[in-house]
Write a protein that holds these residues in place. Structure first.
Motif, PDB file in Angstrom:
ATOM      1  N   CYS A 468       0.856  -1.183   0.000  1.00 41.48           N
ATOM      2  CA  CYS A 468       0.000   0.000   0.000  1.00 41.48           C
ATOM      3  C   CYS A 468       0.894   1.236   0.000  1.00 41.48           C
ATOM      4  O   CYS A 468       1.756   1.392   0.870  1.00 41.48           O
ATOM      5  N   ILE A 469       0.696   2.113  -0.966  1.00 42.85           N
ATOM      6  CA  ILE A 469       1.539   3.309  -1.102  1.00 42.85           C
ATOM      7  C   ILE A 469       1.017   4.456  -0.247  1.00 42.85           C
ATOM      8  O   ILE A 469       1.780   5.151   0.425  1.00 42.85           O
ATOM      9  N   HIS A 480     -12.332   8.681  -0.264  1.00 38.95           N
ATOM     10  CA  HIS A 480     -11.117   8.158   0.357  1.00 38.95           C
ATOM     11  C   HIS A 480     -10.402   7.302  -0.670  1.00 38.95           C
ATOM     12  O   HIS A 480     -11.014   6.437  -1.311  1.00 38.95           O
ATOM     13  N   ASN A 481      -9.107   7.554  -0.844  1.00 41.70           N
ATOM     14  CA  ASN A 481      -8.325   6.888  -1.869  1.00 41.70           C
ATOM     15  C   ASN A 481      -7.175   6.098  -1.246  1.00 41.70           C
ATOM     16  O   ASN A 481      -6.379   6.651  -0.483  1.00 41.70           O
ATOM     17  N   ILE A 482      -7.114   4.807  -1.600  1.00 43.02           N
ATOM     18  CA  ILE A 482      -6.003   3.956  -1.177  1.00 43.02           C
ATOM     19  C   ILE A 482      -5.236   3.548  -2.423  1.00 43.02           C
ATOM     20  O   ILE A 482      -5.796   2.909  -3.323  1.00 43.02           O
ATOM     21  N   VAL A 483      -3.987   3.952  -2.515  1.00 48.00           N
ATOM     22  CA  VAL A 483      -3.154   3.616  -3.669  1.00 48.00           C
ATOM     23  C   VAL A 483      -2.351   2.360  -3.347  1.00 48.00           C
ATOM     24  O   VAL A 483      -1.624   2.321  -2.352  1.00 48.00           O
ATOM     25  N   VAL A 484      -2.489   1.338  -4.183  1.00 46.00           N
ATOM     26  CA  VAL A 484      -1.746   0.093  -3.988  1.00 46.00           C
ATOM     27  C   VAL A 484      -0.906  -0.190  -5.228  1.00 46.00           C
ATOM     28  O   VAL A 484      -1.219   0.248  -6.339  1.00 46.00           O
ATOM     29  N   GLU A 485       0.166  -0.937  -5.027  1.00 49.82           N
ATOM     30  CA  GLU A 485       1.116  -1.235  -6.108  1.00 49.82           C
ATOM     31  C   GLU A 485       1.264  -2.744  -6.250  1.00 49.82           C
ATOM     32  O   GLU A 485       1.308  -3.473  -5.249  1.00 49.82           O
ATOM     33  N   THR A 520       3.285  -3.362   6.414  1.00 51.46           N
ATOM     34  CA  THR A 520       3.843  -3.637   5.078  1.00 51.46           C
ATOM     35  C   THR A 520       4.129  -5.114   4.845  1.00 51.46           C
ATOM     36  O   THR A 520       4.186  -5.562   3.698  1.00 51.46           O
ATOM     37  N   GLU A 521       4.306  -5.888   5.906  1.00 49.74           N
ATOM     38  CA  GLU A 521       4.620  -7.307   5.755  1.00 49.74           C
ATOM     39  C   GLU A 521       3.371  -8.173   5.593  1.00 49.74           C
ATOM     40  O   GLU A 521       3.453  -9.320   5.181  1.00 49.74           O
ATOM     41  N   GLN A 522       2.225  -7.613   5.918  1.00 51.91           N
ATOM     42  CA  GLN A 522       0.977  -8.375   5.860  1.00 51.91           C
ATOM     43  C   GLN A 522       0.427  -8.369   4.433  1.00 51.91           C
ATOM     44  O   GLN A 522       0.354  -7.329   3.789  1.00 51.91           O
ATOM     45  N   TYR A 664       1.083   3.799 -14.246  1.00 52.34           N
ATOM     46  CA  TYR A 664       2.450   4.167 -13.873  1.00 52.34           C
ATOM     47  C   TYR A 664       2.574   5.590 -13.353  1.00 52.34           C
ATOM     48  O   TYR A 664       3.654   6.014 -12.965  1.00 52.34           O
ATOM     49  N   ASP A 665       1.476   6.354 -13.386  1.00 52.50           N
ATOM     50  CA  ASP A 665       1.595   7.739 -12.908  1.00 52.50           C
ATOM     51  C   ASP A 665       0.596   8.064 -11.804  1.00 52.50           C
ATOM     52  O   ASP A 665       0.238   9.209 -11.601  1.00 52.50           O
ATOM     53  N   VAL A 666       0.104   7.016 -11.109  1.00 52.72           N
ATOM     54  CA  VAL A 666      -0.823   7.251  -9.993  1.00 52.72           C
ATOM     55  C   VAL A 666      -0.057   7.857  -8.831  1.00 52.72           C
ATOM     56  O   VAL A 666       1.003   7.344  -8.462  1.00 52.72           O
TER      57      VAL A 666
END
Length: 666
Positions: A468-469, A480-485, A520-522, A664-666
């Motif tokens: 999760c970024i 609400h925005n959650i950015v994931v990679e 981050t490990e989950q 690629y530009d989020v």
């Protein structure tokens, strides 16, 4: 008398049961043990006195009369028929279908069958036959037909007018018609392919009424476009609701749905609601205009069926389904419906799992608000004969026997039986196979077809991001925005917009986003509805899991090329924005003619000749309108609807490419 004698000779117990029922025949035999009968014959009848009543027995036997008050074939007439048979020395041996009966069944017209069954039942019947769900047919002197999953028994006798059905209908009901059709298919008088060709010709639509209603819809839409949204009256949403009722009465289901949503959007506009979006309202108006123009140009009933639509879905019976519950959510639509949707993973659909089609099935407990005056309380009772509520079902893997399906939706049919198998567990290999770890692959597979209807429907996916970024709320868009990679460095946004109906869900999403960012490990798996908006791909979250162990893929570096569809996407949106402005101010006040002419030239330079010609036509009509007192707005709106339809398809095709680029530009 010869005709009556032949009728009695052919009437074995099965035939008499077909005329009445087993209980009546059994009672008639019992009466004959205790009563004395007398008979007088005429040229065509037998007058029988029994138990104080007088029966007139004629051919066909179903036309026989009795002085008792029974409206159906009574025990007196059945007893008289049995006694006359024995008096004539006829045995009670089982008989086969008579030649006359076979001829009548074979020649029974398909259009009459289709009219009795009606479109939805007929279509479902044919689809079930294709799935191997075939009625049981027993042939003696009559046809006994059991219709599967309906608990209906039909007894067809000669002549067919005297057939009986356990639904107690005296007319040619849909069950009797289905029984006749099942026999005709069994005898290969018709093949399934032959009758599928005719399946849309069975109901006579009132074409005149449909066209009158369609013209009312068109006039309403034209009036809004002519004067503009800025000049709409405060009661515009009520007028839309009234027209929706007219559409319902004219059997225009598709247009009714659009009018109801349009009315709600207009209500938002009049009240200056923050939830109002001009693009959605214009989209609905244009979609309805395209539909109405097609209806007005069509007089063939077969074509009108497709445009009119259905108020209820047609369901197909499957054998069994093994389902794993995934999630549930509250539902509310601008078309005036609300309730809850329950999501299941389909373990049986193994072939479709590989193509991500129908992997997830839904059961909905949804009702219209517009008929009930206010909000409806949640229905807790579960369907399928389960002694409990839906919350209990969502805790276990289940098996549905004889489920009915329609486009990924499960019916609440009482013929379906549910069996609880074990505690629900999504951490299985069959589930792992459908979880995306490559966002580009997901977009390409999910949006491989780009029709307007597909983009409007719910597309369900499961993703397992690498990390999760960010997780933050946007006060401007109230989302609400959650950015994931993913493991390829591609990013996507999980987004939910705030509303008064989802306060708890919105607060929970904020907590989940912070948790994903901090841990981050989950590993997390997100179950969501995927959609594309203005060239960006988003996920609307339904559920988040931290107990599904998905095998991690190898990380790759993927080069991203400049989008080749960028020019077209920008041009399409520019023209669409021009139409939004026209909707706001109205055709009669619009004066940006030169801009339309410039866009027409740009389209021609880009090779979009069809769109260029339509824009040129729009320009010429607007110019002519500006120099005359005649109102030609109806023709202008028709051209606008054609342009909007072209833009919608074009934007959908280009936005898939744009969405891949923007990973690629989020």
């Amino acid at each position: 008398m010869e005709e009556l004698t032949n009728a009695l000779n052919n009437a074995d117990d099965d035939y008499l049961i077909g005329l009445s029922n087993k209980g009546t025949v059994k009672r008639a035999y019992k009466d004959l043990e205790q009563l004395e009968l007398s008979v007088q014959y005429t040229e065509h009848t037998a007058e029988v006195s029994i138990s104080g009543e007088n029966c007139t027995i004629v051919s066909p036997l179903g036309d026989s009369k009795c002085t008792c008050q029974s409206r159906s074939i009574c025990r007196h007439r059945i007893a008289a028929m049995i006694w006359l048979k024995k008096e004539g020395g006829e045995s009670d041996a089982k008989r086969e279908l008579s030649e006359e009966f076979v001829d009548e069944l074979s020649a029974f017209p398909l259009p009459k069958i289709q009219k009795a069954m009606k479109k939805r039942y007929y279509t479902s019947f044919i689809q079930n036959m294709e799935q191997g769900v075939i009625p049981e047919i027993e042939e003696t002197s009559i046809l006994s037909v059991n219709l599967p999953n309906e608990d209906i028994n039909v007894r067809l006798v000669f002549p067919l007018d005297y057939s009986t059905c356990s639904c107690h209908s005296k007319e040619l009901c849909k069950h009797k018609a289905a029984a006749i059709l099942a026999w005709q298919i069994k005898q290969k008088i018709y093949s399934l392919d032959q009758i599928k060709i005719n399946e849309e010709t069975m109901i006579h639509l009132d074409v005149s009424h449909i066209h009158q209603t369609a013209q009312i819809v068109k006039d309403f839409l034209t009036d809004i476009w002519s004067n503009g949204l800025v000049r709409t009256s405060d009661d515009i949403s009520e007028r839309a609701a009234d027209i929706a009722v007219m559409c319902h009465n004219a059997n225009l289901a598709n247009s009714e749905k659009l009018m109801r949503e349009m009315g709600n959007r207009l209500d938002e506009y009049v009240k200056h609601s923050s939830a109002f979006y001009i693009d959605r309202l214009v989209s609905i108006m244009m979609e309805n205009m395209v539909l109405i123009n097609k209806i007005l140009k069509t007089r063939e009933e077969k074509e009108l069926y497709g445009y009119a639509g259905e108020f209820k879905s047609t369901y197909v019976v499957s054998s069994t389904l093994e389902l794993i519950p995934v999630a549930q959510r509250k539902f509310s639509s601008m078309a005036g419906y609300e309730g809850e949707i329950y999501y299941f993973f389909n373990k049986n659909n193994k072939e479709s799992v590989n193509t991500k089609e129908n992997t997830f099935l839904t059961y909905s407990s949804i009702r219209p608000r517009f008929y009930e005056g206010g909000k409806r309380l949640r229905i807790y009772n579960a369907p399928w004969g389960f002694k409990g509520n839906m919350d209990e079902i969502m805790e276990s893997e289940i098996c549905l026997k004889n489920p009915k399906l329609s486009k990924g939706k499960i019916s609440s049919s009482k013929d379906t039986v549910v069996e609880v198998l074990k505690k629900a567990d999504l951490n299985q290999n069959i589930v792992h196979e459908v979880i995306y770890t490559d966002f580009k692959k997901m977009i390409k597979e999910v949006f491989k077809s780009a029709s307007y209807a597909d983009f409007e429907s719910e597309r369900l996916v499961m993703i397992s991001p690498k990390k999760c970024i960010s997780s933050k709320s946007d006060e401007i868009t109230q989302s609400h925005n959650i950015v994931v990679e993913d493991y390829m460095g591609q990013r996507i946004i999980i987004r939910a917009k705030y509303s008064s109906d989802n306060k708890e869900f919105f607060a929970q999403l904020q907590k989940i986003g912070d948790l994903m960012k901090d841990n981050t490990e989950q590993g997390y798996v997100i179950f969501a509805n995927i959609y594309i908006e203005k060239g960006h791909c988003y996920l609307y979250p339904i559920a988040v899991f931290d107990n599904i162990e998905v095998p991690q893929p190898l990380e790759e570096n993927i080069s991203n090329n400049v989008p080749k569809w960028g020019f077209f996407s920008e041009l399409f949106h520019e023209i669409q924005k021009l139409l939004y402005d026209m909707a706001q101010c109205g055709i009669n006040s619009f004066d940006f003619y030169d801009k339309i002419k410039e866009d027409a030239l740009e389209c021609r330079k880009g090779g979009l000749l069809v769109l260029s010609d339509m824009l040129t036509q729009l320009y010429e009509l607007l110019e002519a309108q500006n120099h005359t007192y005649n109102n030609e707005s109806g023709e202008i709106v028709s051209v606008l609807s054609n342009i909007y339809q072209y833009l919608s398809v074009g934007i959908q095709k280009t936005e898939v490419e744009q969405a891949v680029y923007h990973l690629y530009d989020v």
